[in-house]
Design a protein around this motif. Structure first.
Motif, short mmCIF file in Angstrom:
data_model
loop_
_atom_site.label_atom_id
_atom_site.label_comp_id
_atom_site.label_asym_id
_atom_site.label_seq_id
_atom_site.Cartn_x
_atom_site.Cartn_y
_atom_site.Cartn_z
N GLU A 71 20.33 31.40 30.27
CA GLU A 71 20.76 32.59 29.54
C GLU A 71 20.71 33.79 30.48
OE1 GLU A 71 19.59 35.48 25.79
OE2 GLU A 71 18.54 33.58 26.02
N LEU A 72 21.85 34.41 30.66
CA LEU A 72 21.92 35.63 31.45
C LEU A 72 21.75 36.82 30.52
CD1 LEU A 72 24.99 34.91 33.77
CD2 LEU A 72 22.59 35.00 34.43
N GLY A 73 20.76 37.65 30.79
CA GLY A 73 20.55 38.83 29.97
C GLY A 73 21.33 40.03 30.50
N ASP A 74 21.58 40.03 31.79
CA ASP A 74 22.28 41.14 32.43
C ASP A 74 23.55 40.59 33.07
OD1 ASP A 74 23.16 43.31 33.87
OD2 ASP A 74 21.31 43.58 35.01
N LEU A 75 24.70 40.89 32.48
CA LEU A 75 25.97 40.35 32.96
C LEU A 75 26.38 40.91 34.32
CD1 LEU A 75 28.02 40.04 29.66
CD2 LEU A 75 26.75 38.29 30.91
N LYS A 76 25.72 41.96 34.79
CA LYS A 76 26.00 42.47 36.14
C LYS A 76 25.58 41.44 37.19
CE LYS A 76 23.99 46.39 35.01
NZ LYS A 76 23.26 47.63 35.08
N GLN A 77 24.67 40.55 36.82
CA GLN A 77 24.18 39.53 37.75
C GLN A 77 25.04 38.26 37.72
OE1 GLN A 77 21.97 42.14 39.03
NE2 GLN A 77 21.50 40.17 39.92
N PHE A 81 25.12 34.86 40.21
CA PHE A 81 24.76 33.56 39.65
C PHE A 81 25.87 32.54 39.91
CE2 PHE A 81 25.12 30.58 36.08
CZ PHE A 81 23.90 29.92 36.18
N LEU A 82 27.10 32.91 39.61
CA LEU A 82 28.22 31.98 39.78
C LEU A 82 28.43 31.62 41.25
CD1 LEU A 82 30.76 33.47 37.22
CD2 LEU A 82 29.29 31.46 36.96
N ASP A 83 28.33 32.59 42.14
CA ASP A 83 28.47 32.30 43.58
C ASP A 83 27.39 31.33 44.04
OD1 ASP A 83 30.69 33.94 43.81
OD2 ASP A 83 29.56 35.64 44.65
N ARG A 84 26.17 31.56 43.57
CA ARG A 84 25.06 30.71 43.98
C ARG A 84 25.23 29.28 43.44
NH1 ARG A 84 18.96 32.89 43.91
NH2 ARG A 84 19.98 34.57 45.04
N MET A 85 25.67 29.15 42.19
CA MET A 85 25.87 27.82 41.61
C MET A 85 27.00 27.07 42.32
SD MET A 85 23.41 27.55 39.57
CE MET A 85 22.50 28.73 40.56
N SER A 125 15.25 33.39 40.75
CA SER A 125 15.19 34.47 41.74
C SER A 125 16.32 35.48 41.56
CB SER A 125 15.22 33.89 43.15
OG SER A 125 16.45 33.21 43.37
N ILE A 126 17.28 35.17 40.69
CA ILE A 126 18.39 36.08 40.40
C ILE A 126 17.94 37.02 39.28
CG2 ILE A 126 20.76 36.25 39.53
CD1 ILE A 126 21.23 33.43 40.62
N GLY A 127 18.13 38.30 39.48
CA GLY A 127 17.80 39.26 38.43
C GLY A 127 18.70 39.03 37.22
N GLY A 128 18.18 39.32 36.05
CA GLY A 128 18.98 39.20 34.85
C GLY A 128 18.94 37.85 34.17
#
Length: 155
Positions: A71-77, A81-85, A125-128
């Motif tokens: 669950e992403l709480g902050d869509l700015k992140q 997240f997508l790049d890392r995945m 480790s990703i914010g949000g």
């Protein structure tokens, strides 16, 4: 979009991507060059993306199958997240989903330690990141990438 010959070719190739064009042709009543032309057309239309090998995860020490809800709480992140995945070799699939969570990940790992490292270094480790939920598969009844082409309408 697809005729009976296209569907037959796709069914055979999904079961065995090493089937020669000559074998495919004998299966559908075409020459090897006509099969080549058909497959080029299917690739051009985006129906056939690639013909690839299927590797045994267990034989390579990756029998630990895990699904992770994120669950992403902050869509700015979300872009990070997508790049890392996309870059993570452990991630076999990443799906944007409806419901309480934002994404569903499918991973093949070596064990619980690998899962712990993945969660701490690649996800948390990703914010949000609001929360995660891991589901460990004990066994697999069915796992396939074959798509039922029999239901696709004619051209």
């Amino acid at each position: 979009m697809l005729d009976d010959i296209d569907r037959a070719l796709l069914q055979v190739l999904q079961r065995d991507g090493q089937t020669s064009y000559a074998e495919l042709g004998s299966h559908v009543g075409l020459s090897a060059s006509a099969v080549n032309d058909r497959l080029k057309r299917l690739k051009g239309k985006g129906v056939l993306q690639r013909i690839t090998a299927e590797v045994s995860a267990a034989a390579l020490g990756r029998e630990f199958l895990v699904f992770i809800l994120v669950e992403l709480g902050d869509l700015k992140q979300e872009p990070e997240f997508l790049d890392r995945m996309r870059a993570c070799r452990e991630v076999l699939e990443c799906h944007h989903i409806a419901g309480d969570y934002s994404y569903l990940l499918k991973l093949r790992l070596t064990g619980t330690g690998h899962l712990e490292r993945f969660l701490s270094t690649q996800v948390k480790s990703i914010g949000g990141i609001q929360r995660t939920h891991s589901i460990i598969a004990l066994s697999t009844v069915k796992e396939t990438r074959e798509v039922d082409v029999s239901a696709v309408g004619g051209s």
